[in-house]
Enzyme design. Sequence first.
Site, mmCIF file in Angstrom:
data_model
loop_
_atom_site.group_PDB
_atom_site.id
_atom_site.type_symbol
_atom_site.label_atom_id
_atom_site.label_comp_id
_atom_site.label_asym_id
_atom_site.label_seq_id
_atom_site.Cartn_x
_atom_site.Cartn_y
_atom_site.Cartn_z
ATOM 1 N N ASP A 175 1.999 4.364 0.599
ATOM 2 C CA ASP A 175 1.662 5.497 1.466
ATOM 3 C C ASP A 175 2.885 6.409 1.604
ATOM 4 O O ASP A 175 3.750 6.421 0.737
ATOM 5 C CB ASP A 175 1.210 4.976 2.838
ATOM 6 C CG ASP A 175 2.346 4.283 3.588
ATOM 7 O OD1 ASP A 175 3.368 3.975 2.949
ATOM 8 O OD2 ASP A 175 2.222 4.070 4.806
ATOM 9 N N ASP A 235 4.401 -5.651 3.639
ATOM 10 C CA ASP A 235 3.919 -4.284 3.887
ATOM 11 C C ASP A 235 3.747 -4.027 5.381
ATOM 12 O O ASP A 235 4.218 -3.014 5.900
ATOM 13 C CB ASP A 235 2.580 -4.050 3.170
ATOM 14 C CG ASP A 235 2.030 -2.671 3.480
ATOM 15 O OD1 ASP A 235 2.360 -1.727 2.750
ATOM 16 O OD2 ASP A 235 1.317 -2.512 4.496
ATOM 17 N N PHE A 278 0.865 -1.179 0.000
ATOM 18 C CA PHE A 278 0.000 0.000 0.000
ATOM 19 C C PHE A 278 0.901 1.228 0.000
ATOM 20 O O PHE A 278 1.566 1.520 1.000
ATOM 21 C CB PHE A 278 -0.925 -0.053 1.226
ATOM 22 C CG PHE A 278 -1.397 -1.458 1.453
ATOM 23 C CD1 PHE A 278 -2.077 -2.127 0.441
ATOM 24 C CD2 PHE A 278 -1.089 -2.140 2.617
ATOM 25 C CE1 PHE A 278 -2.461 -3.444 0.596
ATOM 26 C CE2 PHE A 278 -1.464 -3.460 2.785
ATOM 27 C CZ PHE A 278 -2.154 -4.116 1.774
HETATM 28 N N1 LIG Z 1 1.574 0.751 3.818
HETATM 29 C C1 LIG Z 1 0.760 0.889 4.856
HETATM 30 N N2 LIG Z 1 0.334 2.125 5.211
HETATM 31 C C2 LIG Z 1 -0.502 2.220 6.259
HETATM 32 C C3 LIG Z 1 -0.927 1.129 6.998
HETATM 33 C C4 LIG Z 1 -1.772 1.613 8.000
HETATM 34 C C5 LIG Z 1 -2.468 0.884 9.088
HETATM 35 N N3 LIG Z 1 -2.820 -0.430 8.785
HETATM 36 C C6 LIG Z 1 -3.308 -1.181 9.881
HETATM 37 C C7 LIG Z 1 -3.638 -2.534 9.517
HETATM 38 C C8 LIG Z 1 -3.163 -3.431 10.415
HETATM 39 C C9 LIG Z 1 -2.252 -2.825 11.357
HETATM 40 O O1 LIG Z 1 -2.540 -3.159 12.653
HETATM 41 C C10 LIG Z 1 -2.301 -1.340 10.999
HETATM 42 O O2 LIG Z 1 -2.771 -0.536 12.016
HETATM 43 C C11 LIG Z 1 -1.831 2.994 7.834
HETATM 44 N N4 LIG Z 1 -1.065 3.323 6.791
HETATM 45 C C12 LIG Z 1 -0.725 4.664 6.293
HETATM 46 O O3 LIG Z 1 0.298 5.210 7.088
HETATM 47 C C13 LIG Z 1 0.187 6.645 7.057
HETATM 48 C C14 LIG Z 1 -0.062 7.161 8.441
HETATM 49 O O4 LIG Z 1 1.091 7.249 9.155
HETATM 50 P P1 LIG Z 1 1.115 8.173 10.481
HETATM 51 O O5 LIG Z 1 0.840 9.602 10.004
HETATM 52 O O6 LIG Z 1 2.487 7.966 11.036
HETATM 53 O O7 LIG Z 1 0.013 7.649 11.364
HETATM 54 C C15 LIG Z 1 -1.032 6.954 6.185
HETATM 55 O O8 LIG Z 1 -0.633 7.154 4.843
HETATM 56 C C16 LIG Z 1 -1.832 5.688 6.347
HETATM 57 O O9 LIG Z 1 -2.753 5.517 5.302
HETATM 58 C C17 LIG Z 1 -0.455 -0.175 6.638
HETATM 59 O O10 LIG Z 1 -0.755 -1.206 7.230
HETATM 60 N N5 LIG Z 1 0.380 -0.225 5.556
#
Ligand SMILES: Nc1nc2c(c(CN[C@H]3C=C[C@H](O)[C@@H]3O)cn2[C@@H]2O[C@H](COP(=O)(O)O)[C@@H](O)[C@H]2O)c(=O)[nH]1
Length: 306
Positions: A215, A283, A213
């Site tokens: 991000d 990821d 994903f």
């Molecule tokens: N590649 C990727 N990006 C992810 C996640 C997740 C959360 N996934 C949940 C699923 C199961 C786990 O238990 C996680 O909690 C959020 N993000 C991204 O991060 C950024 C936020 O950052 P900060 O501002 O520091 O909170 C924002 O772009 C957000 O969209 C992920 O898994 N993979």
Amino acid sequence: MEEVRASSAWVANHSSHVTVDFSGIERVAEAIKDSIPKVEWDFEGIHYFDNGPLTVQYLFVLDALNFCFWPDKEMSYEHLASGLKEALQNDKTAFDADRLQKYTGPELRKMLKWPRPLPLEDERVRLMHEVGLELERNFEGKALKLVESCGKSAVKLVALITRNFPGFRDHTVYKGHQVFLYKRAQIFAADLWGAFKGQGYGEFNDIGAITIFADYIVPAVLQQLGVLRYSSSLASNVDNQSEIGSGTEEEVELRACSVYAVEKMRELISKKCGKQVLSVELDLWLWSVGTRCPSLEHHRTLSIYY
Ligand SMILES: Nc1nc2c(c(CN[C@H]3C=C[C@H](O)[C@@H]3O)cn2[C@@H]2O[C@H](COP(=O)(O)O)[C@@H](O)[C@H]2O)c(=O)[nH]1
């Protein structure tokens, strides 16, 4: 997600500001090939889960709003996930399709217990309304219906979401080519898979088709690991926290090269250890590494997609 893989590879092969370093991929693959660090979904304990349809509705609303937290230094994904969880625990009808269509900015703020306007608040409200309206129109108001109509295919789920919900159409044009990244649509499939442990509403026969994903955290982690290299001007823009415009070459390269690099890493680890490795697993590991390192500088783009 063939279009995500193919278009990300195209960007990586025509990139001007970001380089994928294959020796860096080799190094990481070698280091983790015997035991890919296993990260439990909801390792933070911040998500709503009741093993039923309401969890599906929660995750869909969550991923409709799962973007761009950084403009507020104190905001993070955690606030969104736990704020929506509490709202649902207090009122099981909070995410009914008719209610989703009526929320205002101040109401959303109150729901998340946030004392000031949220980043891109008006867009978040608009996307909540869109989710409510389109769910009501085509899926009897229930995200569950959306999932059930995909016959356990994550690829079909992403296609159905991007067809019906314009806010999830995370794509752009790069050097004349259409590039698909579909971050929030793919993460919804992954969240279902993670939350329901690959069973019931989280059972997908093709979960291996999902990419990472793209991000703003994962590119920063890959750069730190030596998997991505930035041009000096991009590196200083990231370090100086200068805003990088949505749709610029730099932004598209950061995201697409991340997808491509992790696909290459996955292929290499799968070959080395003789079993299929999922991009979703890589990821979650990479993302969790990034969140444990708050000093890591990430690129700053105002976007509703990630
Ligand atoms: N590649 C990727 N990006 C992810 C996640 C997740 C959360 N996934 C949940 C699923 C199961 C786990 O238990 C996680 O909690 C959020 N993000 C991204 O991060 C950024 C936020 O950052 P900060 O501002 O520091 O909170 C924002 O772009 C957000 O969209 C992920 O898994 N993979």
